[in-house]
Design a protein around this motif. Structure first.
Motif, PDB file in Angstrom:
ATOM      1  N   LEU A 199       0.724  -1.604  -0.157  1.00  0.00           N
ATOM      2  CA  LEU A 199       0.198  -0.368  -0.365  1.00  0.00           C
ATOM      3  C   LEU A 199       1.109   1.209  -0.094  1.00  0.00           C
ATOM      4  N   VAL A 200       0.947   2.228  -0.615  1.00  0.00           N
ATOM      5  CA  VAL A 200       1.822   3.636  -0.727  1.00  0.00           C
ATOM      6  C   VAL A 200       0.927   4.451   0.142  1.00  0.00           C
ATOM      7  N   LEU A 201       1.493   5.259   1.015  1.00  0.00           N
ATOM      8  CA  LEU A 201       1.044   7.016   1.803  1.00  0.00           C
ATOM      9  C   LEU A 201       1.839   7.378   1.199  1.00  0.00           C
ATOM     10  N   VAL A 202       0.645   8.099   1.129  1.00  0.00           N
ATOM     11  CA  VAL A 202       1.412  10.223   0.537  1.00  0.00           C
ATOM     12  C   VAL A 202       1.041  10.828   1.080  1.00  0.00           C
ATOM     13  N   THR A 253      -3.246   3.726  -3.071  1.00  0.00           N
ATOM     14  CA  THR A 253      -2.631   4.404  -2.797  1.00  0.00           C
ATOM     15  C   THR A 253      -3.793   5.326  -2.113  1.00  0.00           C
ATOM     16  N   ARG A 254      -3.487   5.484  -0.955  1.00  0.00           N
ATOM     17  CA  ARG A 254      -4.802   6.741  -0.089  1.00  0.00           C
ATOM     18  C   ARG A 254      -3.294   7.959   0.518  1.00  0.00           C
ATOM     19  N   TYR A 255      -4.119   8.729   0.598  1.00  0.00           N
ATOM     20  CA  TYR A 255      -3.800  10.394   0.529  1.00  0.00           C
ATOM     21  C   TYR A 255      -3.620  10.867   2.459  1.00  0.00           C
ATOM     22  N   ILE A 256      -2.393  11.085   2.874  1.00  0.00           N
ATOM     23  CA  ILE A 256      -2.975  10.776   4.792  1.00  0.00           C
ATOM     24  C   ILE A 256      -1.561  12.441   4.918  1.00  0.00           C
ATOM     25  N   SER A 257      -2.187  13.400   5.861  1.00  0.00           N
ATOM     26  CA  SER A 257      -1.398  14.184   6.476  1.00  0.00           C
ATOM     27  C   SER A 257      -1.618  13.673   8.175  1.00  0.00           C
ATOM     28  N   VAL A 258      -0.295  13.312   9.195  1.00  0.00           N
ATOM     29  CA  VAL A 258      -0.496  12.894   9.642  1.00  0.00           C
ATOM     30  C   VAL A 258      -0.276  13.890  10.733  1.00  0.00           C
ATOM     31  N   LEU A 259       0.217  15.229  10.440  1.00  0.00           N
ATOM     32  CA  LEU A 259       0.522  16.442  11.410  1.00  0.00           C
ATOM     33  C   LEU A 259      -1.139  16.820  11.691  1.00  0.00           C
ATOM     34  N   ARG A 260      -1.871  16.385  10.221  1.00  0.00           N
ATOM     35  CA  ARG A 260      -3.766  17.155  10.271  1.00  0.00           C
ATOM     36  C   ARG A 260      -4.185  15.929  10.358  1.00  0.00           C
ATOM     37  N   ASN A 261      -3.960  14.508  11.055  1.00  0.00           N
ATOM     38  CA  ASN A 261      -4.606  13.656  11.062  1.00  0.00           C
ATOM     39  C   ASN A 261      -5.796  13.449  10.213  1.00  0.00           C
ATOM     40  N   HIS A 262      -5.508  13.862   9.438  1.00  0.00           N
ATOM     41  CA  HIS A 262      -6.007  13.360   7.679  1.00  0.00           C
ATOM     42  C   HIS A 262      -6.183  12.343   7.092  1.00  0.00           C
ATOM     43  N   GLY A 263      -7.122  11.295   7.394  1.00  0.00           N
ATOM     44  CA  GLY A 263      -6.601   9.973   6.244  1.00  0.00           C
ATOM     45  C   GLY A 263      -6.192   8.865   7.476  1.00  0.00           C
ATOM     46  N   THR A 264      -5.417   8.443   8.983  1.00  0.00           N
ATOM     47  CA  THR A 264      -4.796   8.379   9.267  1.00  0.00           C
ATOM     48  C   THR A 264      -5.553   7.214  10.781  1.00  0.00           C
ATOM     49  N   ASP A 265      -6.638   7.302  11.054  1.00  0.00           N
ATOM     50  CA  ASP A 265      -7.459   7.037  11.933  1.00  0.00           C
ATOM     51  C   ASP A 265      -8.053   5.638  11.216  1.00  0.00           C
ATOM     52  N   GLU A 266      -8.910   5.285  10.375  1.00  0.00           N
ATOM     53  CA  GLU A 266      -8.589   4.055   9.749  1.00  0.00           C
ATOM     54  C   GLU A 266      -8.178   3.519   9.373  1.00  0.00           C
ATOM     55  N   LEU A 267      -6.635   4.078   8.897  1.00  0.00           N
ATOM     56  CA  LEU A 267      -5.610   3.123   8.454  1.00  0.00           C
ATOM     57  C   LEU A 267      -5.012   1.857   9.487  1.00  0.00           C
ATOM     58  N   ASN A 268      -5.409   1.501  11.032  1.00  0.00           N
ATOM     59  CA  ASN A 268      -5.912   0.116  11.654  1.00  0.00           C
ATOM     60  C   ASN A 268      -5.742  -0.315  11.279  1.00  0.00           C
ATOM     61  N   LYS A 269      -7.709  -0.203  10.957  1.00  0.00           N
ATOM     62  CA  LYS A 269      -9.037  -0.716  11.168  1.00  0.00           C
ATOM     63  C   LYS A 269      -8.410  -1.644   9.239  1.00  0.00           C
ATOM     64  N   TYR A 270      -8.317  -0.507   8.369  1.00  0.00           N
ATOM     65  CA  TYR A 270      -8.380  -0.963   7.619  1.00  0.00           C
ATOM     66  C   TYR A 270      -6.854  -1.967   6.468  1.00  0.00           C
ATOM     67  N   ILE A 271      -6.082  -1.823   6.991  1.00  0.00           N
ATOM     68  CA  ILE A 271      -5.200  -2.967   7.051  1.00  0.00           C
ATOM     69  C   ILE A 271      -5.273  -4.519   7.943  1.00  0.00           C
ATOM     70  N   SER A 272      -5.694  -3.896   9.246  1.00  0.00           N
ATOM     71  CA  SER A 272      -6.285  -5.184   9.729  1.00  0.00           C
ATOM     72  C   SER A 272      -7.254  -5.892   9.127  1.00  0.00           C
ATOM     73  N   SER A 273      -8.021  -5.751   8.221  1.00  0.00           N
ATOM     74  CA  SER A 273      -8.698  -6.214   7.971  1.00  0.00           C
ATOM     75  C   SER A 273      -8.713  -7.245   6.232  1.00  0.00           C
ATOM     76  N   TRP A 274      -7.345  -6.938   6.110  1.00  0.00           N
ATOM     77  CA  TRP A 274      -6.339  -7.823   5.019  1.00  0.00           C
ATOM     78  C   TRP A 274      -5.449  -9.249   5.692  1.00  0.00           C
ATOM     79  N   PHE A 275      -5.739  -8.759   7.065  1.00  0.00           N
ATOM     80  CA  PHE A 275      -5.247  -9.993   7.985  1.00  0.00           C
ATOM     81  C   PHE A 275      -6.609 -10.771   8.772  1.00  0.00           C
TER      82      PHE A 275
END
Length: 415
Positions: free
Chosen positions: A110-113, A130-152
Motif C-alpha cells: 500500500l502506498v501512503l502519500v 494509494t492513500r493520501y494522508i497527513s499525520v500532522l493534520r490527522n487526515h486519513g490516518t484514523d482508519e488505517l489500522n482498521k483497514y490494514i487489519s482487514s487484510w488479516f
C-alpha cells in the motif's frame, strides 16, 4: 520449538524524513519512535502492536539505499505487507527502488502519500493502491489500522483476549535469548555485552484465544553513573512496571545468586499487584544442581508466598513449556472470582485463629480482580504481620499462587 503463531508484520518503508516515525507513533497510539527535524533519528528496527489492530507495525530507520533494507529486514521473523511512505514532493529514484523491492517480495503493498496537505500530488502509480494522508493534520490516518487489519482477518468464534507479559531482570541475564526461544523467532537482538536492549520492545503472538504481547525490557541497573540514554531506558523500564504491563517474568542468573537488584525488581512488581513469575536462568550451567534450585525456590517463596519459580534456559529451551503453563495459570488467577459461599466457609474456619480474633474482622468480601482484591471489615486497625498471614492462608486455600492479593481493611465509617 514454536509455541505460538506469530501476528502479521507490516513494514513501513521510505526514505529519511518523509514522516514514517510520526505515522508509526500515530498508528500504535503512543510515542515510541523518535520524531524531529534531525535526520536519522530512528536507528534500529522497532516493532509495536496497537490495541486496535491485529498486526505488528514495523518502523525501520530512514534509509536511502535498497541494499540497506535486507540488513534490517533480517531482524524481522517474517514480513506480510509493506507500507511505502512518500511525501507531497512525490516519487524519486530512491522511493521508486523501494517500491520495486516491495513489489518483488510478493507481499501486499500500500502506498501512503504523507504531508498531502502541503500540496496534493498524484502518485503516478495507477496500478498501485494509494492513500493520501497527513499525520500532522490527522487526515486519513484514523482508519488505517482498521483497514490494514482487514487484510488479516479470519472468521473466529471467540474474540481474542489481549495479555501483556514483560520480561525483566538485570543486564545480560538472557532475557532476549529466552524470548526468542519462547516465541520460536529470532526477533530480539542478542549480544554478549551489557545494555544491548535500550528500548522497551514488543512482539505480539497468538495462542489459544489469546494475543500475547511479549515485551523485552532494558536490563535493570542502579541509577548511578548512567548516560542520558541509559537513564531514559531505565525510565521506560519503570514505566512498564508501574503502568503499561500487567504480568512479569523476572529472569535471574542463578550462577550469581539472588541479588538485591533481583529482589528490588520483584518487590516493585509484587507490591503493585502485578502477576509475577521468577525465571531461574543459567541453572544448566551449574550442572542442573537440584539443591541450588531448591534453595533458590525456598528463599523466593519465603518472601513472595506462592510465586512460581521456573528453571529455564533460552539456549537449550529447557523449561519453556513449564514457563508457558505458569504464564497461563497466573493470567487466570489474576482475574479469579472466589465464590461468596466458598469465601464465607473459609472465613468461618478461620474465626478461632488469633489473626481473625485479635483483628476484629467481622466478615470478608471480594471487591475486585486483577489482582484479586478483598475487603476485610473490622472495627480495629490490623497489623501488617496479620495481614500477611491471612494473605498466605488465602493464597494456599484458594489456589492463587503467583498473585499478590490486595487486602483492604474497611471500617464501618468507610463508604
Amino acid at each position: 520449538m514454536k509455541i505460538f503463531d506469530p501476528i502479521p508484520n507490516v513494514v513501513l518503508l521510505g526514505e529519511t524524513n518523509v514522516g514514517k516515525s510520526s505515522l508509526f507513533n500515530k498508528m500504535v497510539g503512543e510515542r515510541v519512535s523518535l520524531v524531529g527535524s534531525q535526520r536519522d533519528l530512528t536507528r534500529d528496527v522497532i516493532i509495536k502492536t496497537s490495541v486496535t489492530s491485529n498486526f505488528n507495525l514495523v518502523d525501520l530507520p530512514g534509509i536511502n539505499r535498497t541494499d540497506e533494507i535486507d540488513h534490517f529486514i533480517e531482524k524481522i521473523p517474517s514480513v506480510n505487507a509493506f507500507l511505502i511512505v512518500i511525501d507531497h514532493t512525490g516519487w524519486n529514484d530512491i522511493s521508486n527502488r523501494f517500491l520495486k523491492y516491495a513489489m518483488n517480495s510478493g507481499k501486499k503493498v500500500l502506498v501512503l502519500v504523507n504531508k498531502s496537505d502541503l500540496g496534493h500530488v498524484h502518485s503516478n502509480k495507477n496500478d498501485m493502491e494509494t492513500r493520501y494522508i497527513s499525520v500532522l493534520r490527522n487526515h486519513g490516518t484514523d482508519e488505517l489500522n482498521k483497514y490494514i487489519s482487514s487484510w488479516f482477518e479470519e472468521d473466529e468464534e471467540e474474540e481474542l483476549k489481549s495479555i501483556s507479559w514483560g520480561f525483566v531482570g538485570r543486564s545480560n541475564v538472557g532475557k532476549s535469548t529466552l524470548l526468542n526461544k519462547l516465541i520460536g523467532q529470532e526477533r530480539f537482538l542478542v549480544k554478549d555485552e551489557i545494555g544491548t536492549t535500550q528500548e522497551v520492545n514488543a512482539v505480539s503472538i497468538t495462542g489459544k484465544n489469546k494475543i500475547f504481547h511479549m515485551i523485552d525490557t532494558p536490563g535493570y541497573r542502579k541509577n548511578t553513573n548512567l548516560s542520558d540514554l541509559e537513564k531514559a531506558s531505565q525510565y521506560r523500564l519503570l514505566k512498564a512496571i508501574n503502568v503499561s504491563v500487567s504480568h512479569f517474568v523476572v529472569l535471574i542468573d542463578i550462577t550469581q545468586g539472588i541479588s538485591r537488584v533481583d529482589l528490588l525488581l520483584m518487590d516493585k512488581i509484587w507490591s503493585r499487584g502485578k502477576g509475577l513469575i521468577v525465571g531461574i536462568g543459567m541453572w544448566d550451567k551449574m550442572n542442573s544442581d537440584l539443591v541450588v534450585l531448591s534453595n533458590a525456590k525456598k528463599e523466593l517463596k519465603k518472601r513472595f508466598h506462592g510465586v512460581y519459580c521456573i528453571a529455564v534456559s533460552g539456549i537449550t529451551g529447557y523449561g519453556i513449556n513449564n514457563l508457558v503453563n505458569a504464564m497461563n495459570e497466573v493470567e487466570t488467577k489474576m482475574k479469579k472470582k472466589v465464590q461468596t459461599s466458598h469465601l464465607n466457609k473459609w472465613f468461618a474456619s478461620m474465626k478461632n485463629t488469633d489473626a481473625v480474633n485479635r483483628s476484629g474482622i467481622k466478615y470478608i468480601t471480594q471487591l475486585g480482580m486483577n489482582p484479586p482484591s478483598f475487603g476485610l471489615f473490622s472495627n480495629r486497625t490490623i497489623e501488617d504481620t496479620r495481614l500477611r498471614y491471612l494473605e498466605r492462608k488465602m493464597i494456599d486455600h484458594f489456589d492463587l499462587q503467583g498473585v499478590h492479593l490486595n487486602l483492604i481493611v474497611k471500617h464501618k465509617k468507610d463508604k
